[in-house]
Design a protein around this motif. Structure first.
Motif, PDB file in Angstrom:
ATOM      1  N   ASN A  69      43.237  49.080  46.399  1.00 30.32           N
ATOM      2  CA  ASN A  69      42.641  47.838  45.885  1.00 30.32           C
ATOM      3  C   ASN A  69      43.672  46.987  45.145  1.00 30.32           C
ATOM      4  O   ASN A  69      43.768  45.779  45.363  1.00 30.32           O
ATOM      5  CB  ASN A  69      41.491  48.164  44.922  1.00 30.32           C
ATOM      6  CG  ASN A  69      40.207  48.521  45.645  1.00 30.32           C
ATOM      7  OD1 ASN A  69      40.148  48.476  46.875  1.00 30.32           O
ATOM      8  ND2 ASN A  69      39.190  48.876  44.890  1.00 30.32           N
ATOM      9  N   PRO A  75      35.815  52.806  44.249  1.00 33.13           N
ATOM     10  CA  PRO A  75      36.810  51.720  44.368  1.00 33.13           C
ATOM     11  C   PRO A  75      36.642  50.880  45.625  1.00 33.13           C
ATOM     12  O   PRO A  75      36.778  49.650  45.568  1.00 33.13           O
ATOM     13  CB  PRO A  75      38.154  52.481  44.402  1.00 33.13           C
ATOM     14  CG  PRO A  75      37.872  53.814  43.816  1.00 33.13           C
ATOM     15  CD  PRO A  75      36.450  54.135  44.176  1.00 33.13           C
ATOM     16  N   MET A 111      41.996  53.369  44.522  1.00 30.59           N
ATOM     17  CA  MET A 111      42.253  52.355  43.486  1.00 30.59           C
ATOM     18  C   MET A 111      43.589  51.665  43.763  1.00 30.59           C
ATOM     19  O   MET A 111      43.704  50.437  43.647  1.00 30.59           O
ATOM     20  CB  MET A 111      42.318  53.027  42.107  1.00 30.59           C
ATOM     21  CG  MET A 111      41.000  53.574  41.595  1.00 30.59           C
ATOM     22  SD  MET A 111      41.249  54.317  39.966  1.00 30.59           S
ATOM     23  CE  MET A 111      39.979  55.576  39.962  1.00 30.59           C
ATOM     24  N   ARG A 150      41.982  55.807  35.702  1.00 30.81           N
ATOM     25  CA  ARG A 150      40.995  54.726  35.758  1.00 30.81           C
ATOM     26  C   ARG A 150      41.290  53.661  34.690  1.00 30.81           C
ATOM     27  O   ARG A 150      41.118  52.463  34.925  1.00 30.81           O
ATOM     28  CB  ARG A 150      39.587  55.321  35.576  1.00 30.81           C
ATOM     29  CG  ARG A 150      38.474  54.393  35.994  1.00 30.81           C
ATOM     30  CD  ARG A 150      37.163  55.126  36.150  1.00 30.81           C
ATOM     31  NE  ARG A 150      37.126  55.952  37.348  1.00 30.81           N
ATOM     32  CZ  ARG A 150      36.901  55.478  38.564  1.00 30.81           C
ATOM     33  NH1 ARG A 150      36.697  54.196  38.750  1.00 30.81           N
ATOM     34  NH2 ARG A 150      36.884  56.287  39.604  1.00 30.81           N
ATOM     35  N   TYR A 208      43.976  51.538  36.000  1.00 32.90           N
ATOM     36  CA  TYR A 208      43.422  50.735  37.104  1.00 32.90           C
ATOM     37  C   TYR A 208      42.667  49.523  36.570  1.00 32.90           C
ATOM     38  O   TYR A 208      42.885  48.385  37.008  1.00 32.90           O
ATOM     39  CB  TYR A 208      42.519  51.636  37.930  1.00 32.90           C
ATOM     40  CG  TYR A 208      41.634  50.959  38.954  1.00 32.90           C
ATOM     41  CD1 TYR A 208      42.166  50.339  40.083  1.00 32.90           C
ATOM     42  CD2 TYR A 208      40.250  50.973  38.803  1.00 32.90           C
ATOM     43  CE1 TYR A 208      41.342  49.746  41.033  1.00 32.90           C
ATOM     44  CE2 TYR A 208      39.410  50.393  39.753  1.00 32.90           C
ATOM     45  CZ  TYR A 208      39.968  49.772  40.863  1.00 32.90           C
ATOM     46  OH  TYR A 208      39.134  49.195  41.797  1.00 32.90           O
ATOM     47  N   TRP A 228      43.373  45.605  37.238  1.00 39.73           N
ATOM     48  CA  TRP A 228      42.328  44.809  37.916  1.00 39.73           C
ATOM     49  C   TRP A 228      41.984  43.572  37.084  1.00 39.73           C
ATOM     50  O   TRP A 228      41.754  42.483  37.606  1.00 39.73           O
ATOM     51  CB  TRP A 228      41.097  45.707  38.137  1.00 39.73           C
ATOM     52  CG  TRP A 228      39.990  45.070  38.925  1.00 39.73           C
ATOM     53  CD1 TRP A 228      40.032  43.881  39.601  1.00 39.73           C
ATOM     54  CD2 TRP A 228      38.673  45.592  39.124  1.00 39.73           C
ATOM     55  NE1 TRP A 228      38.815  43.638  40.212  1.00 39.73           N
ATOM     56  CE2 TRP A 228      37.973  44.675  39.940  1.00 39.73           C
ATOM     57  CE3 TRP A 228      38.025  46.752  38.706  1.00 39.73           C
ATOM     58  CZ2 TRP A 228      36.645  44.871  40.318  1.00 39.73           C
ATOM     59  CZ3 TRP A 228      36.703  46.962  39.088  1.00 39.73           C
ATOM     60  CH2 TRP A 228      36.025  46.030  39.890  1.00 39.73           C
ATOM     61  N   ASP A 268      33.590  48.504  43.637  1.00 40.00           N
ATOM     62  CA  ASP A 268      34.571  47.612  42.994  1.00 40.00           C
ATOM     63  C   ASP A 268      34.887  46.411  43.881  1.00 40.00           C
ATOM     64  O   ASP A 268      35.062  45.291  43.388  1.00 40.00           O
ATOM     65  CB  ASP A 268      35.856  48.388  42.680  1.00 40.00           C
ATOM     66  CG  ASP A 268      35.635  49.447  41.609  1.00 40.00           C
ATOM     67  OD1 ASP A 268      34.528  49.503  41.053  1.00 40.00           O
ATOM     68  OD2 ASP A 268      36.578  50.218  41.342  1.00 40.00           O
TER      69      ASP A 268
END
Length: 326
Positions: A119, A237, A116, A157, A160, A164, A241
């Motif tokens: 990303n 991820p 994550m 999460r 995250y 995002w 994702d």
């Protein structure tokens, strides 16, 4: 001959005729040469004849079924051909020993979190995430129960998704992770891709000697392949994702590719087709493996992760979760 995954989006009947599978419907008869089929993903209303099922079992081809909403329903999982009694015992030992189970559960969460982080750095919205991870990793090491590990995972999460969201365009914000039904377009997209990824991992586990129902982070259940859930934490991820992000950022998936359904939002048939194409393309993409010094597909990385677990169980190498270098 190289085998490929086949996705069936239309309705019809799957039959065996003269040594070949055919999908038959009002549009005609589509051949699916069995020697080219790795596994099958069915989203339409498809009947499968008993001869076709026998044929699929003989050839060791798993078939995954998804319901009206695109959620994974179950699999036709042919009788396993790869057996190792010693590995089964070692795998069970790692579940039964609380310390060994906790170690693996922590590693799944840590690997997922680092992916994550990767990303968010790619998307340039990682502000404060690394510092937060440092604190939560300390909590992770202190966790003495699986529920405590799961709690840390949920908090990571949540952080995250919040970051995002800063990268996602208006109209495709996650806002809050919702499932069954997903309450907005981005949640629908993420859920669809996660379901597909889970089924892909089930296929990869079928081609190893691992028992897919013995898991460590997720509780083993009688009706699910919970080890696939564990491994999916590593890959969500960097596969699901990233595909979701690319689809909305590049405008490949738009509002018109979703529809309202029973207090939730789902992909339309055209939307489903676009997402499946993007997912399959992603799984076929190759990356240079730093240790193997060769190119491997994203799908192959899942199998390699399963092999690492096998080595961990038999004591020939400590499991280290994949942290994306790509």
């Amino acid at each position: 001959m190289r085998k490929h995954s086949k996705t069936v989006l239309s309705d019809g009947t799957l039959r065996k005729r003269e040594g070949t599978l055919y999908l038959e419907n009002r549009k005609g008869k589509l051949p699916l040469p069995i020697e080219e089929v790795y596994d099958i993903y069915i989203y339409g209303h498809v009947n499968i004849t008993s001869q076709a099922l026998h044929f699929l079992a003989q050839k060791g081809v798993a078939v995954h079924f998804f319901n009206h909403y695109g959620y994974y329903d179950g699999s036709f999982y042919p009788k396993e051909k790869l057996h190792s009694g010693d590995l089964v015992i070692r795998q069970a030992e790692h579940y039964l020993d609380p310390e060994k189970r906790l170690e693996l559960a922590r590693l799944f969460v840590k690997g997922s979190a680092l992916n994550m982080e990767k990303n968010l750095k790619r998307w340039k919205v990682a502000d404060g995430f690394s510092d937060m991870l440092g604190e939560l990793f300390r909590e992770l090491e202190d966790a003495r129960k699986i529920t405590e590990v799961m709690n840390v995972e949920a908090r990571i999460r949540q952080e995250y998704y919040a970051r995002w969201d800063e990268h996602l365009p208006e109209g495709f914000k996650i806002v809050k992770r919702t499932r069954r039904p997903p309450e907005n377009e981005m949640n629908a997209l993420i859920s669809f891709l996660n379901s597909r990824l889970y089924a892909t991992i089930v296929s990869e586990l079928y081609n190893t000697q691992l028992v897919p129902t013995v898991s460590y982070l997720h509780e083993p259940g009688e009706r699910r392949f919970s080890l696939a859930l564990d491994l999916s934490e590593i890959f969500k991820p960097i596969i699901a994702d990233r595909v979701a992000n690319r689809l909305v950022k590049q405008g490949i998936i738009k509002k018109e590719h979703f529809r309202d359904d029973l207090n939730g939002v789902l992909l339309t048939k055209e939307g489903t087709k676009k997402v499946v194409e993007a997912y399959n393309e992603e799984m076929r993409r190759s990356v240079r493996h730093p240790n193997l010094k060769t190119n491997v597909t994203k799908q192959r990385l899942i199998r390699l992760e399963a092999y690492k677990l096998m080595r961990h169980f038999v004591g020939s190498g400590r499991y280290e979760p994949l942290v994306a270098w790509f």
